[in-house]
Design a protein around this motif. Structure first.
Motif, short mmCIF file in Angstrom:
data_model
loop_
_atom_site.label_atom_id
_atom_site.label_comp_id
_atom_site.label_asym_id
_atom_site.label_seq_id
_atom_site.Cartn_x
_atom_site.Cartn_y
_atom_site.Cartn_z
N ALA A 69 1.44 -32.04 0.13
CA ALA A 69 2.03 -33.33 -0.27
C ALA A 69 1.42 -33.82 -1.58
O ALA A 69 2.14 -34.31 -2.46
N ASN A 70 0.10 -33.65 -1.74
CA ASN A 70 -0.56 -34.10 -2.96
C ASN A 70 -0.10 -33.27 -4.17
O ASN A 70 0.20 -33.82 -5.24
N ASN A 71 -0.03 -31.94 -4.01
CA ASN A 71 0.42 -31.08 -5.10
C ASN A 71 1.89 -31.33 -5.45
O ASN A 71 2.27 -31.31 -6.63
N PHE A 72 2.68 -31.57 -4.43
CA PHE A 72 4.10 -31.88 -4.67
C PHE A 72 4.24 -33.17 -5.45
O PHE A 72 5.05 -33.27 -6.38
N SER A 106 3.16 -32.48 -9.20
CA SER A 106 4.12 -31.66 -9.96
C SER A 106 5.43 -32.40 -10.19
O SER A 106 5.99 -32.35 -11.30
N THR A 107 5.93 -33.09 -9.18
CA THR A 107 7.18 -33.83 -9.35
C THR A 107 7.00 -35.03 -10.28
O THR A 107 7.97 -35.46 -10.91
N CYS A 109 22.67 -43.33 -3.11
CA CYS A 109 22.28 -42.06 -2.47
C CYS A 109 20.78 -41.79 -2.55
O CYS A 109 20.20 -41.22 -1.61
N LEU A 110 20.15 -42.18 -3.64
CA LEU A 110 18.74 -41.87 -3.82
C LEU A 110 17.82 -42.99 -3.34
O LEU A 110 16.62 -42.73 -3.13
N SER A 111 18.34 -44.20 -3.17
CA SER A 111 17.50 -45.31 -2.73
C SER A 111 17.50 -45.48 -1.21
O SER A 111 16.46 -45.79 -0.62
N LEU A 112 18.65 -45.30 -0.58
CA LEU A 112 18.76 -45.58 0.86
C LEU A 112 17.81 -44.74 1.73
O LEU A 112 17.20 -45.29 2.65
N PRO A 113 17.67 -43.42 1.49
CA PRO A 113 16.72 -42.66 2.34
C PRO A 113 15.30 -43.20 2.26
O PRO A 113 14.62 -43.35 3.29
N ILE A 170 8.33 -36.75 -0.58
CA ILE A 170 9.64 -36.16 -0.88
C ILE A 170 10.68 -37.25 -1.12
O ILE A 170 11.44 -37.22 -2.11
N LEU A 171 10.72 -38.25 -0.24
CA LEU A 171 11.68 -39.34 -0.40
C LEU A 171 11.35 -40.21 -1.61
O LEU A 171 12.26 -40.71 -2.27
N PHE A 172 10.07 -40.34 -1.91
CA PHE A 172 9.68 -41.11 -3.09
C PHE A 172 10.09 -40.39 -4.37
O PHE A 172 10.47 -41.01 -5.36
N PHE A 173 10.02 -39.07 -4.35
CA PHE A 173 10.50 -38.28 -5.49
C PHE A 173 12.01 -38.49 -5.69
O PHE A 173 12.47 -38.68 -6.82
N LEU A 174 12.77 -38.47 -4.60
CA LEU A 174 14.21 -38.73 -4.70
C LEU A 174 14.47 -40.15 -5.21
O LEU A 174 15.37 -40.37 -6.02
N PHE A 175 13.67 -41.09 -4.75
CA PHE A 175 13.81 -42.48 -5.21
C PHE A 175 13.54 -42.58 -6.71
O PHE A 175 14.25 -43.29 -7.44
N ASN A 176 12.55 -41.84 -7.20
CA ASN A 176 12.24 -41.87 -8.63
C ASN A 176 13.32 -41.18 -9.46
O ASN A 176 13.53 -41.54 -10.63
N LEU A 177 14.01 -40.20 -8.87
CA LEU A 177 15.12 -39.57 -9.59
C LEU A 177 16.22 -40.58 -9.92
O LEU A 177 16.98 -40.37 -10.87
#
Length: 334
Positions: free
Chosen positions: A9-12, A15-16, A231-235, A265-272
């Motif tokens: 989780a930390n490495n992900f 990197s993201t 789509c990216l905020s709701l999860p 993972i969800l925070f990465f999608l939120f940042n996208l």
């Protein structure tokens, strides 16, 4: 096993963070550049909203990148090591998230009124109104974020948390899930749908072909931006609301590690959500794609080539030895 999951989780997350920063800087810069350089966008309210939203997203990308760098250095986001950084991090993050989300909602509202059949509705929003609306909302979010960050303090174990119980309840159950989450998502979705329905009947109105195409383009781009937001905020919002009611405690290492991995993972999608708007516009809007190509390749690429050629032609070359010898005085060697 839990330690390995936490390491993943930390490495992900690190990197993201670099990926998000790179995509955000390039994409949002190009958005701002195209919207401000093309004449057809300069007095368009929706283009103004998308430009301002890209600016907020650009700044948000810098914050995410800073957090990523600090995490790679200290092993955490360093908010527990400095009270100033603790408060500034949450102040800037909330200000930029609120400003960006509501600017997208304003763009959807603007397109609903701009594409309405009634002339009086189309006169409600002008470029002056858009500037006043964005300025007022930013002032409100600055005040809200200042009050918000003043309740943050460094507590035990290097944790930067809200120290006031009442404001903690306000943030947990209203500020983040509703004010910064579901409310702008609902507004943007509702008016985006109405604007899309209006634009299907735009052919019946007495408009020039250029204006009609621009209205269709801006409505499509606003709709795409709304879809990205939803789509990216709701999860991420749903998971945050879930963890509010079912806390993920470190006392259960395996569950905590899994929850941490899901969160990053969800925070990465939120940042996208604040990163990929330019790329989505280019993919789904052929007109925007042609506009980007026109301004980058046909205009500025040719200008850059002309400048390089001019510099190359103006360089002073070395003197020709043969020419130098032929012009010498024949009696000089005597």
């Amino acid at each position: 096993m839990s330690t390995e999951i936490l390491a993943i989780a930390n490495n992900f997350s690190i990197s993201t963070g670099h990926i998000t920063f790179t995509l955000s800087i390039i994409g949002n810069f190009l958005n701002i550049f195209v919207f401000t350089q093309l004449k057809c966008f300069r007095n368009n309210q929706c283009a103004f909203y998308l430009t301002v939203e890209s600016l907020f997203s650009f700044l948000y990308g810098l914050i995410v990148f800073t957090i990523t760098i600090l995490t790679s250095i200290y092993g955490d986001d360093a908010t527990g090591r400095s009270l100033i950084w603790c408060r500034f991090r949450f102040f800037s993050a909330q200000l930029l998230v609120l400003s960006s989300s509501y600017t997208v909602a304003f763009a959807a509202i603007d397109q609903f009124f701009s594409t309405h059949n009634r002339f009086s509705f189309r006169q409600v929003f002008t470029i002056k109104t858009a500037r006043c609306l964005v300025g007022t909302s930013v002032c409100i979010w600055i005040i809200h974020s200042i009050i918000f960050c003043l309740f943050y303090n460094i507590q035990s174990l290097l944790l930067c948390n809200i120290s006031n119980p009442t404001y903690l309840q306000y943030t947990t159950y209203f500020s983040f899930p509703l004010l910064a989450g579901l409310i702008p998502v609902f507004i943007a979705s509702f008016f985006g749908f109405l604007a899309f329905r209006n634009v299907r009947r735009i052919v019946r109105r007495q408009l020039t072909i250029v204006r009609r195409r621009l209205d269709r383009q801006m409505t499509a781009m606003a709709a795409i931006r709304v879809i990205i937001l939803v789509c990216l905020s709701l999860p991420y919002l749903s998971y945050r609301i879930y963890t509010t009611n079912v806390p993920n405690l470190p006392s259960k290492p395996m569950e905590y590690a899994r929850g941490r991995l899901i969160y990053v993972i969800l925070f990465f999608l939120f940042n996208l959500n604040y990163t990929i708007s330019f790329y989505i516009y280019v993919i789904f809007s052929s007109r925007f794609r042609r506009q980007v190509k026109s301004i980058l390749l046909k205009k500025y690429w040719q200008l850059w080539k002309c400048c390089c050629c001019a510099i190359k032609n103006n360089r002073i070359g070395p003197e020709n030895p043969e020419s130098f010898n032929t012009n010498m005085d024949p009696n000089e060697n005597d």
